[in-house]
Design a protein around this motif. Structure first.
Motif, PDB file in Angstrom:
ATOM      1  N   LEU A   1      11.759  -5.960  -3.390  1.00 21.64           N
ATOM      2  CA  LEU A   1      11.187  -4.848  -2.647  1.00 21.64           C
ATOM      3  C   LEU A   1      10.505  -5.355  -1.372  1.00 21.64           C
ATOM      4  N   ILE A   2       9.872  -6.503  -1.474  1.00 22.18           N
ATOM      5  CA  ILE A   2       9.216  -7.106  -0.309  1.00 22.18           C
ATOM      6  C   ILE A   2      10.247  -7.631   0.680  1.00 22.18           C
ATOM      7  N   ASP A   3      11.249  -8.340   0.180  1.00 25.04           N
ATOM      8  CA  ASP A   3      12.222  -9.006   1.048  1.00 25.04           C
ATOM      9  C   ASP A   3      13.123  -8.025   1.791  1.00 25.04           C
TER      10      ASP A   3
ATOM     11  N   ASN B   1      21.456  -0.913  -1.372  1.00 29.66           N
ATOM     12  CA  ASN B   1      21.591  -2.039  -2.275  1.00 29.66           C
ATOM     13  C   ASN B   1      20.967  -3.342  -1.807  1.00 29.66           C
ATOM     14  N   ARG B   2      20.136  -3.313  -0.787  1.00 34.16           N
ATOM     15  CA  ARG B   2      19.552  -4.564  -0.327  1.00 34.16           C
ATOM     16  C   ARG B   2      18.727  -5.204  -1.439  1.00 34.16           C
ATOM     17  N   GLY B   3      19.131  -6.405  -1.827  1.00 35.46           N
ATOM     18  CA  GLY B   3      18.393  -7.127  -2.857  1.00 35.46           C
ATOM     19  C   GLY B   3      18.776  -6.737  -4.263  1.00 35.46           C
ATOM     20  N   LEU B   4      19.672  -5.752  -4.433  1.00 33.15           N
ATOM     21  CA  LEU B   4      20.068  -5.286  -5.754  1.00 33.15           C
ATOM     22  C   LEU B   4      21.546  -5.566  -5.974  1.00 33.15           C
ATOM     23  N   GLU B   5      21.993  -5.394  -7.222  1.00 37.22           N
ATOM     24  CA  GLU B   5      23.394  -5.585  -7.518  1.00 37.22           C
ATOM     25  C   GLU B   5      24.222  -4.494  -6.844  1.00 37.22           C
TER      26      GLU B   5
ATOM     27  N   GLY C   1       0.811  -1.198   0.000  1.00 36.42           N
ATOM     28  CA  GLY C   1       0.000   0.000   0.000  1.00 36.42           C
ATOM     29  C   GLY C   1       0.844   1.248   0.000  1.00 36.42           C
ATOM     30  N   CYS C   2       0.207   2.369   0.207  1.00 37.21           N
ATOM     31  CA  CYS C   2       0.898   3.653   0.215  1.00 37.21           C
ATOM     32  C   CYS C   2       1.691   3.793   1.494  1.00 37.21           C
ATOM     33  N   ASN C   3       2.896   4.330   1.379  1.00 40.95           N
ATOM     34  CA  ASN C   3       3.745   4.530   2.538  1.00 40.95           C
ATOM     35  C   ASN C   3       3.377   5.823   3.237  1.00 40.95           C
ATOM     36  N   LEU C   4       2.764   5.715   4.433  1.00 39.82           N
ATOM     37  CA  LEU C   4       2.382   6.912   5.175  1.00 39.82           C
ATOM     38  C   LEU C   4       3.581   7.378   5.976  1.00 39.82           C
ATOM     39  N   ALA C   5       4.509   8.074   5.310  1.00 44.61           N
ATOM     40  CA  ALA C   5       5.745   8.531   5.938  1.00 44.61           C
ATOM     41  C   ALA C   5       5.464   9.663   6.905  1.00 44.61           C
ATOM     42  N   PRO C   6       6.337   9.824   7.931  1.00 46.88           N
ATOM     43  CA  PRO C   6       6.151  10.943   8.854  1.00 46.88           C
ATOM     44  C   PRO C   6       6.278  12.276   8.138  1.00 46.88           C
ATOM     45  N   CYS C   7       5.675  13.325   8.751  1.00 49.68           N
ATOM     46  CA  CYS C   7       5.790  14.665   8.195  1.00 49.68           C
ATOM     47  C   CYS C   7       7.252  15.102   8.206  1.00 49.68           C
ATOM     48  N   PRO C   8       7.670  15.969   7.265  1.00 53.14           N
ATOM     49  CA  PRO C   8       9.056  16.408   7.225  1.00 53.14           C
ATOM     50  C   PRO C   8       9.544  16.981   8.542  1.00 53.14           C
TER      51      PRO C   8
ATOM     52  N   PRO D   1       3.242   1.049 -11.220  1.00 47.89           N
ATOM     53  CA  PRO D   1       2.168   0.884 -10.237  1.00 47.89           C
ATOM     54  C   PRO D   1       2.104  -0.572  -9.795  1.00 47.89           C
ATOM     55  N   SER D   2       2.019  -0.787  -8.487  1.00 52.78           N
ATOM     56  CA  SER D   2       2.117  -2.145  -7.957  1.00 52.78           C
ATOM     57  C   SER D   2       1.072  -2.390  -6.882  1.00 52.78           C
ATOM     58  N   THR D   3       0.571  -3.614  -6.869  1.00 56.28           N
ATOM     59  CA  THR D   3      -0.300  -4.078  -5.799  1.00 56.28           C
ATOM     60  C   THR D   3       0.525  -4.972  -4.878  1.00 56.28           C
ATOM     61  N   GLN D   4      -0.104  -5.463  -3.816  1.00 56.95           N
ATOM     62  CA  GLN D   4       0.602  -6.388  -2.931  1.00 56.95           C
ATOM     63  C   GLN D   4       1.069  -7.624  -3.689  1.00 56.95           C
ATOM     64  N   ASP D   5       0.327  -7.997  -4.718  1.00 56.37           N
ATOM     65  CA  ASP D   5       0.659  -9.215  -5.473  1.00 56.37           C
ATOM     66  C   ASP D   5       1.663  -8.980  -6.595  1.00 56.37           C
ATOM     67  N   THR D   6       1.837  -7.729  -7.013  1.00 55.26           N
ATOM     68  CA  THR D   6       2.711  -7.473  -8.160  1.00 55.26           C
ATOM     69  C   THR D   6       3.991  -6.728  -7.805  1.00 55.26           C
ATOM     70  N   LYS D   7       4.201  -6.445  -6.527  1.00 54.25           N
ATOM     71  CA  LYS D   7       5.471  -5.842  -6.125  1.00 54.25           C
ATOM     72  C   LYS D   7       6.616  -6.801  -6.426  1.00 54.25           C
ATOM     73  N   PRO D   8       7.782  -6.277  -6.838  1.00 56.15           N
ATOM     74  CA  PRO D   8       8.931  -7.164  -7.046  1.00 56.15           C
ATOM     75  C   PRO D   8       9.356  -7.810  -5.725  1.00 56.15           C
TER      76      PRO D   8
END
Length: 328
Positions: free
Chosen positions: A148-150, A84-88, A1-8, A138-145
């Motif tokens: 990104l999840i791990d 770089n977590r999970g990336l090259e 879902g959308c990341n509800l980040a803290p206010c700046p 655009p990604s759903t819970q089922d289509t996120k790479p």
């Protein structure tokens, strides 16, 4: 879902001391090295504060072992974990270059189109202001790479820049403004801090009011009053020239001449508020009548090209808040 980040304004604002704690050796490339080091320490501190603000201290310590008590203690390892977590592993260069950007963000009701996340909208406005090319995913819970999840708990918006990745909307925006400085989206620190203080707590007030059901009950009225108070702070700020800076432009920071990260963050939240008031609350707050300076400001930022080019429909906003209202 959308990341509800803290206010700046709830995020740490590190000083230049972070720079010296990071750079342990200076080569002929000293200036560029220190510039990169400071920014990466800064991003690490922003990430740390966002975890602390949401009570996820242990999760942060596990995910970012190179950062302890707000200070970078083992910069190379900590930075590698952040970027770089999970990336090259990337080849080090002097500074990040344009191109190769992909923004992962909440999908709309069809699972394919852009969704209603105001924090992703904020990032897209910054990307558009900078004239940077990027792909949208655009990604759903089922289509996120899976990476990104791990490695990032599926947090979105997430900006992958070639072989690096950043999450948290404020962190992404600061990264973009630091390394891609044209046009600048900052102002004097004291003006920015004053503007951030004025916006502090706004979005929680918006979210609580729009999510509340039933509409019009006693609790709803109390939440409405809280939002009115938050909007009054914005109105007062837009008319405040007590710091000796005469307001000559339409934007929120300082004299209003510069469109800053504060504006890029604030505009999507006000768009959600405007749409939600119409969709759920019968326009219970008349911004034009009660907050004329704020209404004029909203008209200015809503007509800015970077906002227009990244907007999603009011129907999508209503869809998103309707889902949130069913969960309350």
């Amino acid at each position: 879902g959308c990341n509800l980040a803290p206010c700046p304004s709830t995020l740490l604002r590190p000083t230049r001391s972070a720079e010296s704690s990071y750079v342990v050796s200076i080569s002929a490339n000293r200036h560029i090295t220190m510039r990169r080091a400071y920014m990466h320490s800064y991003l690490s501190l922003l990430l740390a504060s966002s975890y602390v603000a949401t009570g996820r201290v242990s999760a942060f310590m596990s995910a970012y072992p190179g950062v302890t008590r707000g200070f970078v203690t083992t910069p190379p390892a900590g930075l590698a974990m952040v970027r770089n977590r999970g990336l090259e592993i990337p080849e080090e260069g002097a500074t990040p270059l344009p191109g190769g950007m992909t923004l992962y963000l909440k999908a709309g009701p069809d699972g394919i189109s852009v969704g209603d996340c105001p924090f992703a909208h904020y990032v897209r406005i910054v990307l558009n202001e900078k004239g940077l090319e990027y792909d949208l995913k655009p990604s759903t819970q089922d289509t996120k790479p899976q990476w990104l999840i791990d490695f990032y708990d599926g947090s979105m918006p997430a900006l992958r820049h070639r072989k690096e990745c950043y999450v948290e909307s404020d962190v992404i925006a600061q990264y973009l403004d630091f390394f891609f400085q044209e046009p600048p989206m900052s102002d004097k620190k004291r003006f920015v801090a004053k503007a951030q203080d004025a916006t502090d707590g706004l979005f929680p007030c918006i979210a609580k009011y729009l999510k509340h059901t039933p509409d019009g009950d006693e609790d709803d009225e109390a939440l409405k009053l809280s939002l009115v108070e938050a909007l009054s702070r914005l109105e007062d700020h837009l008319g405040d020239e007590s710091d000796g800076e005469k307001r000559t432009g339409p934007y929120f920071v300082g004299n209003g001449e510069t469109f800053t990260l504060v504006d890029a963050s604030l505009a999507p939240k006000l768009y959600h508020m405007q749409t939600g008031l119409k969709g759920f609350k019968g326009n219970a707050i008349d911004t034009a009548a009660e907050f004329p300076k704020l209404r004029k400001y909203m008209d200015s930022v809503f007509s800015r090209q970077s906002f227009v080019d990244s907007i999603y429909s009011e129907e999508t906003v209503v869809w998103g808040w309707s889902n949130a209202r069913t969960l309350c």
